[in-house]
Design an enzyme around this catalytic site. Structure first.
Site, mmCIF file in Angstrom:
data_model
loop_
_atom_site.group_PDB
_atom_site.id
_atom_site.type_symbol
_atom_site.label_atom_id
_atom_site.label_comp_id
_atom_site.label_asym_id
_atom_site.label_seq_id
_atom_site.Cartn_x
_atom_site.Cartn_y
_atom_site.Cartn_z
ATOM 1 N N GLY A 182 -12.418 -31.763 15.578
ATOM 2 C CA GLY A 182 -12.215 -33.129 16.039
ATOM 3 C C GLY A 182 -11.563 -33.196 17.400
ATOM 4 O O GLY A 182 -11.904 -32.433 18.301
ATOM 5 N N LYS A 220 -3.166 -41.947 13.233
ATOM 6 C CA LYS A 220 -2.561 -42.522 12.021
ATOM 7 C C LYS A 220 -1.998 -41.470 11.074
ATOM 8 O O LYS A 220 -2.628 -40.449 10.840
ATOM 9 C CB LYS A 220 -3.622 -43.333 11.261
ATOM 10 C CG LYS A 220 -4.005 -44.606 11.981
ATOM 11 C CD LYS A 220 -5.160 -45.285 11.293
ATOM 12 C CE LYS A 220 -4.698 -46.010 10.038
ATOM 13 N NZ LYS A 220 -5.835 -46.648 9.332
ATOM 14 N N GLY A 230 -13.673 -33.153 9.658
ATOM 15 C CA GLY A 230 -13.350 -33.543 8.277
ATOM 16 C C GLY A 230 -13.192 -32.325 7.376
ATOM 17 O O GLY A 230 -12.272 -32.246 6.562
ATOM 18 N N ARG A 262 -23.983 -26.495 19.060
ATOM 19 C CA ARG A 262 -24.158 -26.230 17.625
ATOM 20 C C ARG A 262 -25.358 -25.327 17.363
ATOM 21 O O ARG A 262 -25.352 -24.561 16.393
ATOM 22 C CB ARG A 262 -24.308 -27.544 16.864
ATOM 23 C CG ARG A 262 -22.985 -28.256 16.803
ATOM 24 C CD ARG A 262 -23.026 -29.478 15.953
ATOM 25 N NE ARG A 262 -21.677 -29.940 15.716
ATOM 26 C CZ ARG A 262 -21.359 -31.172 15.374
ATOM 27 N NH1 ARG A 262 -22.299 -32.083 15.207
ATOM 28 N NH2 ARG A 262 -20.103 -31.511 15.178
HETATM 29 P P1 AMP Z 1 -7.123 -38.795 15.059
HETATM 30 O O1 AMP Z 1 -8.576 -39.146 14.984
HETATM 31 O O2 AMP Z 1 -6.282 -39.386 14.001
HETATM 32 O O3 AMP Z 1 -6.888 -37.304 15.233
HETATM 33 O O4 AMP Z 1 -6.568 -39.486 16.373
HETATM 34 C C1 AMP Z 1 -7.018 -39.144 17.643
HETATM 35 C C2 AMP Z 1 -6.813 -40.306 18.544
HETATM 36 O O5 AMP Z 1 -5.452 -40.652 18.506
HETATM 37 C C3 AMP Z 1 -7.167 -40.039 19.974
HETATM 38 O O6 AMP Z 1 -8.254 -40.827 20.339
HETATM 39 C C4 AMP Z 1 -5.907 -40.441 20.737
HETATM 40 O O7 AMP Z 1 -6.160 -41.195 21.886
HETATM 41 C C5 AMP Z 1 -5.168 -41.287 19.722
HETATM 42 N N1 AMP Z 1 -3.728 -41.324 19.992
HETATM 43 C C6 AMP Z 1 -2.899 -40.297 20.199
HETATM 44 N N2 AMP Z 1 -1.668 -40.725 20.513
HETATM 45 C C7 AMP Z 1 -1.713 -42.068 20.517
HETATM 46 C C8 AMP Z 1 -0.756 -43.096 20.788
HETATM 47 N N3 AMP Z 1 0.477 -42.784 21.130
HETATM 48 N N4 AMP Z 1 -1.165 -44.366 20.688
HETATM 49 C C9 AMP Z 1 -2.437 -44.659 20.353
HETATM 50 N N5 AMP Z 1 -3.376 -43.756 20.087
HETATM 51 C C10 AMP Z 1 -3.037 -42.464 20.167
#
Ligand code: AMP
Length: 394
Positions: free
Chosen positions: A351, A198, A374, A35
């Site tokens: 991210g 999610k 974010g 950064r």
């Molecule tokens: P996000 O912060 O919503 O972008 O989610 C990222 C996280 O989602 C990462 O740490 C991944 O390990 C997790 N992830 C991706 N696919 C899966 C899955 N099939 N089951 C559980 N976690 C997941």
């Protein structure tokens, strides 16, 4: 178009610059200075143009109180090394006091100083006007170059612009250029790839992108909420139960809007949520009740590669599977490689997808990797980011 440091005369001007120096520290030592190095082009340009440069940033979450654990002193030291000359560290528990004001007043053209962590002040995250005024009193011009905090209206990211003309630095200029043109004026076909854990977190992004894209590809943990909404068995996979109906609506919206929305057709399943465990590759109709989906399957990988190969603009946010575990990183790696090989404009939302691309050593093959998780999501949602809204138009 927003004004940048190139659109103004900097000679002899005092410039206060919001940077993102929120670097990881271990026992007071910086473990990754990306950064800081990322901010150097803007700083070096202003120094070369003869501005007196006053830098400011937050670091960690000191919760509005002075705390030596979160001092920016190590950043000042690293900046001095990178610039090859002293960066004055204006330490003050209240960020701006009479001594700091005197130092800023005495700062000559081409000289650089760094203020203490702006989050030592409670008012910062509340966009307190008094604190913004104190910061503004040090300078003639405000430069925002901290994209990672541009979605927050804080004293140092937005409030200060109530009292000073504001322009962007090169980092924000690049973010606005690539995220903005991808969303507002994309070369077609425009493909968005959404993954991550999610659906709930990304509903508004998906809704906004549905209005813009030709194809929307879904992967990661959120796929199972879509499966559930399609009436499929998902075993012990991660489920965002509150978003099942929303998933149905999104599928309907995609159809109504003529968007090609693609949900994974096969799955790498696992008995347990760890790398070394029993696995099974199966179609989405055959998921065993005692297993969980951990990655997109090989047929899905081929399908997604074919869509990526056709695209002229690609925006990617969120991994295709649990990429932190080697056995479930294949889908994410394949998508990253397909993007790296593509001639399309490739924009990686910050991210986890940015981390994945860097982890695979493919960072320099992408057109743009956003520095704000974010902030890039809010940008893709079509929201106005306060730290960008305050920057003057050309
Ligand atoms: P996000 O912060 O919503 O972008 O989610 C990222 C996280 O989602 C990462 O740490 C991944 O390990 C997790 N992830 C991706 N696919 C899966 C899955 N099939 N089951 C559980 N976690 C997941």
């Amino acid at each position: 178009m927003k004004k940048t440091v190139k659109d103004i005369d900097l000679k002899g001007k005092k410039v206060i610059v919001r940077c993102d120096f929120n670097v990881p520290l271990k026992e007071g030592v910086i473990t990754d200075d990306t950064r800081i190095t990322a901010a150097m082009p803007t700083i070096e340009y202003m120094v070369a143009e003869g501005a007196a440069v006053i830098l400011m940033s937050h670091l960690g979450r000191p919760e509005g109180e002075a705390n030596p654990k979160y001092t920016l002193k190590p950043v000042a030291d690293r900046l001095s090394e990178l610039l090859g000359k002293e960066v004055i560290f204006a330490q003050s528990d209240v960020v701006v006091d009479d001594e700091v004001k005197a130092k800023a007043a005495a700062l000559g053209g081409g000289e650089v100083m760094l203020l203490e962590n702006v989050r030592f002040r409670k008012e910062e995250t509340k966009n307190g006007a008094e604190f913004a005024k104190e910061l503004a009193s040090l300078a003639d011009i405000f430069v925002n170059d901290a994209f990672g905090t541009a979605h927050r209206a804080h004293s140092s990211t937005a409030g200060v612009a109530d009292y000073l003309p504001a322009v962007s630095g090169f980092l924000i200029e690049k973010e606005v250029k690539f995220l903005g043109s991808a969303v507002e004026d994309p070369k077609r076909p425009f493909v968005a790839i959404m993954g991550g854990a999610k659906v709930g977190d990304k509903i508004s992004v998906i809704e906004n992108l549905l209005k813009k894209v030709d194809t929307l590809i879904i992967g990661g943990g959120m796929a199972y909420t879509f499966y559930k909404s399609m009436g499929l068995e998902i075993g012990t996979s991660i489920l965002d139960a509150d978003s099942i109906e929303l998933a149905t609506e999104l599928l309907k919206k995609a159809e109504a809007q003529g968007v090609n929305m693609i949900i994974p057709v096969d799955v790498v399943c696992a008995k347990e949520f760890r790398n070394e465990t029993e696995t099974l590759v199966c179609s989405r109709e055959e998921m065993p009740a005692d297993m969980m989906g951990m990655d997109i399957g090989p047929k899905t990988v081929e399908l997604y590669k074919a869509e990526i190969a056709k695209a002229a603009t690609i925006v990617w946010n969120g991994p295709m599977g649990v990429f932190e575990m080697e056995n479930f990183a294949k889908g994410t790696l394949a998508v990253a490689e397909a993007l790296a090989e593509s001639n399309a404009i490739t924009v990686i939302g910050g991210g986890d997808s940015a981390a994945a691309v860097e982890q695979f050593g493919l960072g320099d093959k992408m057109t743009h990797i956003s520095t704000g998780g974010g902030a890039s999501l809010e940008f893709l949602e079509g929201k106005v980011l306060p730290g960008i809204a305050v920057i003057q138009d050309k």
